[in-house]
Motif scaffolding. Structure first.
Motif, PDB file in Angstrom:
ATOM      1  N   THR A   1      15.672  18.277  16.534  1.00  0.00           N
ATOM      2  CA  THR A   1      14.708  17.443  17.225  1.00  0.00           C
ATOM      3  C   THR A   1      15.417  16.586  18.257  1.00  0.00           C
ATOM      4  O   THR A   1      16.353  15.858  17.924  1.00  0.00           O
ATOM      5  CB  THR A   1      14.004  16.485  16.236  1.00  0.00           C
ATOM      6  OG1 THR A   1      13.820  17.119  14.985  1.00  0.00           O
ATOM      7  CG2 THR A   1      12.677  16.044  16.776  1.00  0.00           C
ATOM      8  N   LYS A   2      14.979  16.680  19.505  1.00  0.00           N
ATOM      9  CA  LYS A   2      15.524  15.835  20.559  1.00  0.00           C
ATOM     10  C   LYS A   2      14.869  14.463  20.453  1.00  0.00           C
ATOM     11  O   LYS A   2      13.645  14.353  20.381  1.00  0.00           O
ATOM     12  CB  LYS A   2      15.248  16.461  21.924  1.00  0.00           C
ATOM     13  CG  LYS A   2      15.917  15.717  23.056  1.00  0.00           C
ATOM     14  CD  LYS A   2      15.830  16.505  24.335  1.00  0.00           C
ATOM     15  CE  LYS A   2      14.837  15.838  25.229  1.00  0.00           C
ATOM     16  NZ  LYS A   2      14.721  16.470  26.533  1.00  0.00           N
ATOM     17  N   LEU A   3      15.687  13.419  20.404  1.00  0.00           N
ATOM     18  CA  LEU A   3      15.159  12.072  20.305  1.00  0.00           C
ATOM     19  C   LEU A   3      14.650  11.602  21.663  1.00  0.00           C
ATOM     20  O   LEU A   3      15.247  11.925  22.699  1.00  0.00           O
ATOM     21  CB  LEU A   3      16.231  11.096  19.815  1.00  0.00           C
ATOM     22  CG  LEU A   3      16.422  11.003  18.294  1.00  0.00           C
ATOM     23  CD1 LEU A   3      16.940  12.296  17.715  1.00  0.00           C
ATOM     24  CD2 LEU A   3      17.346   9.860  17.959  1.00  0.00           C
ATOM     25  N   THR A   4      13.588  10.831  21.640  1.00  0.00           N
ATOM     26  CA  THR A   4      13.083  10.215  22.866  1.00  0.00           C
ATOM     27  C   THR A   4      13.983   9.032  23.217  1.00  0.00           C
ATOM     28  O   THR A   4      14.691   8.508  22.347  1.00  0.00           O
ATOM     29  CB  THR A   4      11.642   9.709  22.678  1.00  0.00           C
ATOM     30  OG1 THR A   4      11.652   8.631  21.735  1.00  0.00           O
ATOM     31  CG2 THR A   4      10.707  10.816  22.222  1.00  0.00           C
ATOM     32  N   PRO A   5      13.956   8.575  24.460  1.00  0.00           N
ATOM     33  CA  PRO A   5      14.749   7.396  24.811  1.00  0.00           C
ATOM     34  C   PRO A   5      14.432   6.194  23.904  1.00  0.00           C
ATOM     35  O   PRO A   5      15.348   5.486  23.473  1.00  0.00           O
ATOM     36  CB  PRO A   5      14.358   7.128  26.264  1.00  0.00           C
ATOM     37  CG  PRO A   5      14.026   8.496  26.788  1.00  0.00           C
ATOM     38  CD  PRO A   5      13.337   9.184  25.637  1.00  0.00           C
ATOM     39  N   LYS A   6      13.171   5.990  23.567  1.00  0.00           N
ATOM     40  CA  LYS A   6      12.783   4.873  22.685  1.00  0.00           C
ATOM     41  C   LYS A   6      13.385   5.044  21.291  1.00  0.00           C
ATOM     42  O   LYS A   6      13.878   4.074  20.687  1.00  0.00           O
ATOM     43  CB  LYS A   6      11.250   4.791  22.620  1.00  0.00           C
ATOM     44  CG  LYS A   6      10.731   3.757  21.638  1.00  0.00           C
ATOM     45  CD  LYS A   6      10.848   2.364  22.181  1.00  0.00           C
ATOM     46  CE  LYS A   6      10.085   1.383  21.300  1.00  0.00           C
ATOM     47  NZ  LYS A   6      10.889   0.328  20.770  1.00  0.00           N
ATOM     48  N   GLU A   7      13.369   6.271  20.763  1.00  0.00           N
ATOM     49  CA  GLU A   7      13.970   6.525  19.449  1.00  0.00           C
ATOM     50  C   GLU A   7      15.473   6.281  19.477  1.00  0.00           C
ATOM     51  O   GLU A   7      16.042   5.739  18.520  1.00  0.00           O
ATOM     52  CB  GLU A   7      13.679   7.965  19.005  1.00  0.00           C
ATOM     53  CG  GLU A   7      12.235   8.208  18.641  1.00  0.00           C
ATOM     54  CD  GLU A   7      11.917   9.676  18.422  1.00  0.00           C
ATOM     55  OE1 GLU A   7      11.034   9.942  17.589  1.00  0.00           O
ATOM     56  OE2 GLU A   7      12.525  10.557  19.085  1.00  0.00           O
ATOM     57  N   ILE A   8      16.135   6.665  20.564  1.00  0.00           N
ATOM     58  CA  ILE A   8      17.576   6.419  20.706  1.00  0.00           C
ATOM     59  C   ILE A   8      17.848   4.919  20.703  1.00  0.00           C
ATOM     60  O   ILE A   8      18.733   4.434  19.996  1.00  0.00           O
ATOM     61  CB  ILE A   8      18.120   7.060  22.003  1.00  0.00           C
ATOM     62  CG1 ILE A   8      18.002   8.585  21.928  1.00  0.00           C
ATOM     63  CG2 ILE A   8      19.566   6.639  22.258  1.00  0.00           C
ATOM     64  CD1 ILE A   8      18.246   9.292  23.245  1.00  0.00           C
ATOM     65  N   GLN A   9      17.075   4.185  21.481  1.00  0.00           N
ATOM     66  CA  GLN A   9      17.272   2.742  21.553  1.00  0.00           C
ATOM     67  C   GLN A   9      17.064   2.088  20.188  1.00  0.00           C
ATOM     68  O   GLN A   9      17.882   1.279  19.758  1.00  0.00           O
ATOM     69  CB  GLN A   9      16.316   2.130  22.575  1.00  0.00           C
ATOM     70  CG  GLN A   9      16.534   0.633  22.756  1.00  0.00           C
ATOM     71  CD  GLN A   9      15.684   0.066  23.876  1.00  0.00           C
ATOM     72  OE1 GLN A   9      14.757   0.692  24.363  1.00  0.00           O
ATOM     73  NE2 GLN A   9      16.017  -1.133  24.297  1.00  0.00           N
ATOM     74  N   ASP A  10      16.002   2.460  19.502  1.00  0.00           N
ATOM     75  CA  ASP A  10      15.710   1.859  18.199  1.00  0.00           C
ATOM     76  C   ASP A  10      16.770   2.192  17.153  1.00  0.00           C
ATOM     77  O   ASP A  10      17.155   1.338  16.361  1.00  0.00           O
ATOM     78  CB  ASP A  10      14.335   2.316  17.694  1.00  0.00           C
ATOM     79  CG  ASP A  10      13.185   1.746  18.509  1.00  0.00           C
ATOM     80  OD1 ASP A  10      13.404   0.807  19.314  1.00  0.00           O
ATOM     81  OD2 ASP A  10      12.052   2.260  18.355  1.00  0.00           O
ATOM     82  N   ALA A  11      17.265   3.425  17.163  1.00  0.00           N
ATOM     83  CA  ALA A  11      18.204   3.872  16.139  1.00  0.00           C
ATOM     84  C   ALA A  11      19.655   3.474  16.406  1.00  0.00           C
ATOM     85  O   ALA A  11      20.400   3.209  15.465  1.00  0.00           O
ATOM     86  CB  ALA A  11      18.116   5.392  15.980  1.00  0.00           C
ATOM     87  N   PHE A  12      20.057   3.426  17.683  1.00  0.00           N
ATOM     88  CA  PHE A  12      21.474   3.243  17.992  1.00  0.00           C
ATOM     89  C   PHE A  12      21.810   2.055  18.886  1.00  0.00           C
ATOM     90  O   PHE A  12      22.916   1.541  18.822  1.00  0.00           O
ATOM     91  CB  PHE A  12      22.024   4.517  18.657  1.00  0.00           C
ATOM     92  CG  PHE A  12      22.052   5.686  17.731  1.00  0.00           C
ATOM     93  CD1 PHE A  12      23.069   5.842  16.807  1.00  0.00           C
ATOM     94  CD2 PHE A  12      21.043   6.629  17.762  1.00  0.00           C
ATOM     95  CE1 PHE A  12      23.098   6.915  15.947  1.00  0.00           C
ATOM     96  CE2 PHE A  12      21.052   7.720  16.911  1.00  0.00           C
ATOM     97  CZ  PHE A  12      22.083   7.857  15.990  1.00  0.00           C
TER      98      PHE A  12
END
Length: 123
Positions: free
Chosen positions: A24-35
């Motif tokens: 699953t490719k993460l969305t920019p928002k998911e990247i920001q929230d997770a990392f």
């Protein structure tokens, strides 16, 4: 012709494998929230050099080698992009990446078709 058929078969196997792993490719928002929240995580290069990475919410990033024997400290900036994120290390131009979840607590950092690092978090 035989080599082409073998290549197609290998490609089909890769597609099946990819679907089985449910990449699953993460969305920019998911990247920001997770990392990109100030919490440290581990980044590993294809040659298995490991770094402690920290992306802070103010757009800064640092890396520190886990072992004194390999890798260099670094600092720079990050920003979200349309498909993922970009980093600019001091003295270098910005480079953009996508992030793909490959298994629980493990993500591939991808540039074009190449995986350039693997990110992981402690459970």
């Amino acid at each position: 012709m035989r080599a082409w058929v073998a290549g197609v078969a290998a490609g089909a196997l890769l597609v099946v494998s990819t679907d089985a792993w449910a990449l699953t490719k993460l969305t920019p928002k998911e990247i920001q929230d997770a990392f990109f929240n100030g919490e440290a995580f581990t980044a590993s290069t294809p040659s298995n050099i490991k770094f402690k990475m920290v992306f802070t919410s103010d757009g800064k990033v640092t890396r520190e080698p886990v072992s004194r024997a390999a890798g260099m400290k670094g600092e720079g900036t990050w920003k979200l992009s349309k498909d993922g994120f970009c980093t600019a290390w001091k003295g270098s131009k910005a480079t953009c990446f996508t992030l793909v979840n490959v298994e629980e607590n493990k993500w591939s950092v991808v540039r074009g078709a190449a995986t350039v690092a693997t990110w992981s978090k402690d459970k």
